[in-house]
Scaffold this motif. Sequence first.
Motif, PDB file in Angstrom:
ATOM      1  N   CYS A 294       3.802  -4.258   0.129  1.00 48.16           N
ATOM      2  CA  CYS A 294       2.350  -4.344  -0.075  1.00 48.16           C
ATOM      3  C   CYS A 294       1.738  -2.970  -0.385  1.00 48.16           C
TER       4      CYS A 294
ATOM      5  N   CYS B 214       1.278  -1.293  -3.817  1.00 49.24           N
ATOM      6  CA  CYS B 214       0.182  -1.692  -4.707  1.00 49.24           C
ATOM      7  C   CYS B 214      -1.208  -1.613  -4.069  1.00 49.24           C
ATOM      8  N   HIS B 215      -1.267  -1.580  -2.750  1.00 47.63           N
ATOM      9  CA  HIS B 215      -2.575  -1.621  -2.078  1.00 47.63           C
ATOM     10  C   HIS B 215      -2.725  -0.469  -1.094  1.00 47.63           C
TER      11      HIS B 215
ATOM     12  N   MET C 250       1.135  -9.673  -8.620  1.00 50.73           N
ATOM     13  CA  MET C 250       1.501  -9.689  -7.193  1.00 50.73           C
ATOM     14  C   MET C 250       2.551 -10.763  -6.944  1.00 50.73           C
TER      15      MET C 250
HETATM   16  C1  HEC Z   1       3.043  -5.486  -7.627  1.00 46.80           C
HETATM   17  C2  HEC Z   1       1.807  -5.128  -6.963  1.00 46.80           C
HETATM   18  C3  HEC Z   1       1.390  -5.890  -5.728  1.00 46.80           C
HETATM   19  C4  HEC Z   1       2.100  -6.075  -4.566  1.00 46.80           C
HETATM   20  C5  HEC Z   1       3.526  -5.635  -4.254  1.00 46.80           C
HETATM   21  C6  HEC Z   1       1.207  -6.759  -3.661  1.00 46.80           C
HETATM   22  N1  HEC Z   1       0.013  -7.001  -4.259  1.00 46.80           N
HETATM   23 FE1  HEC Z   1      -1.615  -7.874  -3.416  1.00 46.80          FE
HETATM   24  N2  HEC Z   1      -2.612  -7.803  -5.210  1.00 46.80           N
HETATM   25  C7  HEC Z   1      -2.142  -7.175  -6.339  1.00 46.80           C
HETATM   26  C8  HEC Z   1      -3.143  -7.310  -7.401  1.00 46.80           C
HETATM   27  C9  HEC Z   1      -3.012  -6.771  -8.810  1.00 46.80           C
HETATM   28  C10 HEC Z   1      -4.218  -8.020  -6.834  1.00 46.80           C
HETATM   29  C11 HEC Z   1      -5.549  -8.419  -7.532  1.00 46.80           C
HETATM   30  C12 HEC Z   1      -5.569  -9.882  -7.861  1.00 46.80           C
HETATM   31  C13 HEC Z   1      -4.575 -10.241  -8.940  1.00 46.80           C
HETATM   32  O1  HEC Z   1      -4.458  -9.527  -9.947  1.00 46.80           O
HETATM   33  O2  HEC Z   1      -3.873 -11.228  -8.764  1.00 46.80           O
HETATM   34  C14 HEC Z   1      -3.852  -8.306  -5.452  1.00 46.80           C
HETATM   35  C15 HEC Z   1      -4.676  -8.970  -4.553  1.00 46.80           C
HETATM   36  C16 HEC Z   1      -4.434  -9.052  -3.197  1.00 46.80           C
HETATM   37  C17 HEC Z   1      -5.376  -9.542  -2.205  1.00 46.80           C
HETATM   38  C18 HEC Z   1      -6.807  -9.985  -2.476  1.00 46.80           C
HETATM   39  C19 HEC Z   1      -7.657  -8.737  -2.337  1.00 46.80           C
HETATM   40  C20 HEC Z   1      -9.148  -8.969  -2.274  1.00 46.80           C
HETATM   41  O3  HEC Z   1      -9.864  -7.968  -2.318  1.00 46.80           O
HETATM   42  O4  HEC Z   1      -9.596 -10.113  -2.156  1.00 46.80           O
HETATM   43  C21 HEC Z   1      -4.769  -9.470  -0.993  1.00 46.80           C
HETATM   44  C22 HEC Z   1      -5.333  -9.881   0.358  1.00 46.80           C
HETATM   45  C23 HEC Z   1      -3.434  -8.936  -1.212  1.00 46.80           C
HETATM   46  N3  HEC Z   1      -3.272  -8.692  -2.562  1.00 46.80           N
HETATM   47  C24 HEC Z   1      -2.527  -8.704  -0.213  1.00 46.80           C
HETATM   48  C25 HEC Z   1      -1.211  -8.272  -0.436  1.00 46.80           C
HETATM   49  C26 HEC Z   1      -0.221  -8.195   0.610  1.00 46.80           C
HETATM   50  C27 HEC Z   1      -0.467  -8.478   2.083  1.00 46.80           C
HETATM   51  C28 HEC Z   1       0.933  -7.785   0.003  1.00 46.80           C
HETATM   52  C29 HEC Z   1       2.311  -7.654   0.622  1.00 46.80           C
HETATM   53  C30 HEC Z   1       2.783  -8.794   1.408  1.00 46.80           C
HETATM   54  C31 HEC Z   1       0.633  -7.572  -1.416  1.00 46.80           C
HETATM   55  N4  HEC Z   1      -0.674  -7.890  -1.642  1.00 46.80           N
HETATM   56  C32 HEC Z   1       1.535  -7.115  -2.368  1.00 46.80           C
HETATM   57  C33 HEC Z   1      -0.937  -6.526  -6.478  1.00 46.80           C
HETATM   58  C34 HEC Z   1       0.071  -6.492  -5.526  1.00 46.80           C
END
Ligand code: HEC
Length: 153
Positions: free
Chosen positions: A58, A61-62, A105
């Motif tokens: 996670c 990317c975040h 994601m």
């Molecule tokens: C490869 C990059 C990537 C990874 C790894 C990733 N994410 Fe994301 N995430 C994103 C992107 C880009 C978005 C924005 C929405 C979209 O593009 O689908 C997002 C959106 C989200 C959101 C919504 C955020 C909001 O402001 O509402 C959450 C919660 C989230 N991710 C949690 C996680 C968690 C917890 C993990 C690990 C278990 C994770 N992400 C792993 C790229 C990633």
Amino acid sequence: MKLSGGARTLGSLWLVGLCALPALSQERLPASAVASATVTGSVERGRALLANRQDSGCILCHTVPGMAAGGEIGPPLAGLAERASAEQIRQRIADPRTLNPATVMPAYFSTQGLQRVASAYAGQTVLSAQGLEDIVAYLLANTRSEPGAPVRP
Ligand code: HEC
């Protein structure tokens, strides 16, 4: 350290993220609902899973409140508990394709529609049900701008 929540390593995780096609299986199992019904999340285990790049990825990317390092491919998760309910957060992590079919994601709690997963990992989810709930528990507890602010149900 090997954490029980991660069933698959980051290498395959990237494959899942990059190769999952927008055309999804029609079957939308409420897998995230199953996870929440069977296990209770632990904030501390969630912290460990989030901090470990191998187990969840996670923070690649975040940025996540309470975590030192974080990436910028996805939005910062600060304030998340104020803009999303527990079920919305759970759904996002379990299968973000249900919210954005073109997302980069990975789907962490789904085996549907994943392409080119190494055979050793076929049929496995990235996170266990427990791991998913642990991460949701951490995010609900730590992403409020006001520590005392109410959490949405
Ligand atoms: C490869 C990059 C990537 C990874 C790894 C990733 N994410 Fe994301 N995430 C994103 C992107 C880009 C978005 C924005 C929405 C979209 O593009 O689908 C997002 C959106 C989200 C959101 C919504 C955020 C909001 O402001 O509402 C959450 C919660 C989230 N991710 C949690 C996680 C968690 C917890 C993990 C690990 C278990 C994770 N992400 C792993 C790229 C990633």
